[in-house]
Design a protein around this motif. Structure first.
Motif, short mmCIF file in Angstrom:
data_model
loop_
_atom_site.label_atom_id
_atom_site.label_comp_id
_atom_site.label_asym_id
_atom_site.label_seq_id
_atom_site.Cartn_x
_atom_site.Cartn_y
_atom_site.Cartn_z
N GLU A 127 -3.12 -0.16 -9.76
CA GLU A 127 -2.40 -0.76 -8.63
C GLU A 127 -1.35 0.21 -8.12
O GLU A 127 -0.56 0.75 -8.88
N GLN A 128 -1.38 0.42 -6.81
CA GLN A 128 -0.35 1.22 -6.15
C GLN A 128 0.54 0.28 -5.36
O GLN A 128 0.10 -0.37 -4.42
N LEU A 129 1.79 0.18 -5.79
CA LEU A 129 2.75 -0.71 -5.14
C LEU A 129 3.71 0.12 -4.28
O LEU A 129 4.30 1.09 -4.76
N LEU A 130 3.88 -0.28 -3.05
CA LEU A 130 4.84 0.37 -2.17
C LEU A 130 5.85 -0.68 -1.72
O LEU A 130 5.46 -1.73 -1.20
N GLU A 131 7.12 -0.41 -1.96
CA GLU A 131 8.18 -1.38 -1.64
C GLU A 131 9.23 -0.70 -0.77
O GLU A 131 9.74 0.37 -1.10
N THR A 132 9.54 -1.33 0.35
CA THR A 132 10.57 -0.79 1.24
C THR A 132 11.16 -1.91 2.09
O THR A 132 10.42 -2.68 2.72
#
Length: 385
Positions: A261-266
């Motif tokens: 899983e690649q999680l991107l949070e911004t």
């Protein structure tokens, strides 16, 4: 050689008030007595359990354990109990003796197991036969290998086996459940070791361990700060070392499957991108010998179409639309395997099959040729968001 699938990205926020969230005891005191071990929380000394050194019997703490009349002969700090295992002549309890915080998953601290130790509860061994003692010694050597298992991760505050996409579909109150009940059993490395603790209703001490990898990076997209988390979860079905474990079983589980899983949070936005990889989902094996590349053999079995169907049905039910990317060599034994795979995929119109000879196109580190693969799947990426 992998079968891969990707799943739609999700943008969502998962927040639960601390009061509604289940949390494990994170720092434990281990008291060693002649007849038992006592494990209790530093924060709540009246919470814990004892394990008999005679037979491994587990009991919640009573008054005598909380304030024992006899001093323990050894006291130490541990960071969790990974479970128990019963051998020929007794039970052993596996404890986490050191850990390291390695980042956060959805705002909760994640730890890596740095060392573990099996504590014996096998006083009955002294009454065993010489043959039983030899067997016990043999199995103990195997347990020492387990103690040094690499890449184990966990959190006291949340379950890390469940990806964000599935979390977004959960009902309110899910995170108030014990963490072991939240977990995806496919990715709980110590699932079988936890049975005694679960049966004793010691939910606050039951730690599901994930085997895989975990990394966090702080980046900037233009001027916007971004947190990128990459977490790989190794499936506990059909485990084995490379070469020795290949293909699928009759249930459709493939060897050495991993969900990444690649999680991107911004700025309050969260995106989750999933890939699932595993051995080519046919019935096949590779007989290990002294050669650099052992020969592989496709097993002729009338169940093969059902095996492939079960594999992709399970994936589609869990992840939605599937794009199967075949990365095998198109020559030699691998070529035969790839051809057999492609032939079986013709009968599954619901799954898009994409063949890419990674060895041919990307040899000598020509990774710019991956654009050829991307061109084949880019439309699917667009559909999946």
């Amino acid at each position: 050689m992998e079968a891969s699938s990707s799943s739609p990205s999700s943008s969502s926020s998962v927040t639960v008030a601390t009061g509604d969230r289940f949390r494990l005891h994170d720092r434990l005191e281990l008291l060693e007595f002649a007849d038992k071990y006592v494990v209790k929380s530093f924060e709540s000394p009246n919470r814990g359990f004892s394990i008999s050194r005679e037979d491994g019997d587990i009991q919640p703490l009573d008054g005598a354990d909380v304030d024992p009349p006899v001093r323990p002969y050894r006291t130490s700090t541990i960071y969790g109990v990974a479970g128990t295992i019963r051998l020929v002549a007794g039970t052993y309890i596996l404890v986490i003796t050191s850990q390291k915080e390695v980042g956060e998953f959805l705002g909760f601290p994640v730890f890596r197991v740095m060392s573990m130790q099996f504590l014996p509860c096998n006083e009955a061994l002294k009454f065993s036969t010489s043959e039983e003692k030899r067997d016990e010694a043999y199995f103990m050597n195997l347990l020492r290998i387990v103690e040094s298992t690499p890449g184990l991760y966990y959190s006291y505050d949340t379950d890390i086996t469940l990806n964000l996409q599935r979390r977004c579909k959960l009902t309110d109150g899910w995170m108030a459940k014990p963490i072991w009940k939240q977990a995806d059993p496919r990715f709980v490395w110590n699932r079988n070791l936890l049975e005694d603790l679960i049966e004793a209703k010691l939910d606050e001490f039951v730690i599901p361990l994930l085997q895989g990898s975990f990394g966090v990076a702080e980046l900037k997209l233009k001027d916007t700060p971004v947190t990128l988390t990459l977490i790989s979860r190794r499936c506990t079905r059909r485990l084995g070392t490379r070469m020795w474990r290949r293909g699928a079983n009759l249930q459709g589980d493939t060897a050495n499957s991993i969900e990444t899983e690649q999680l991107l949070e911004t700025e309050g936005f969260r995106s989750s991108f999933l890939q699932f990889r595993g051995s080519v989902p046919l019935l096949w094996e590779q007989i290990v010998d002294l050669s650099y590349k052992p020969r592989l053999r496709i097993i002729d079995n009338e169940q093969t179409p059902k095996v492939v169907e079960r594999h992709f049905l399970d994936l589609s039910q869990r992840y939605g639309d599937v794009v199967a990317v075949d990365l095998t060599d198109k020559h030699g034994d691998e070529g035969l395997l790839s051809a057999a795979y492609a032939n079986e995929m013709k009968t599954l119109p619901s799954v898009r099959y994409c063949s890419f000879d990674f060895h041919h196109f990307c040899s000598n580190s020509n990774f710019d040729k991956l654009q050829i693969l991307y061109d084949q799947v880019s439309e699917d990426f667009e559909k999946q968001g």
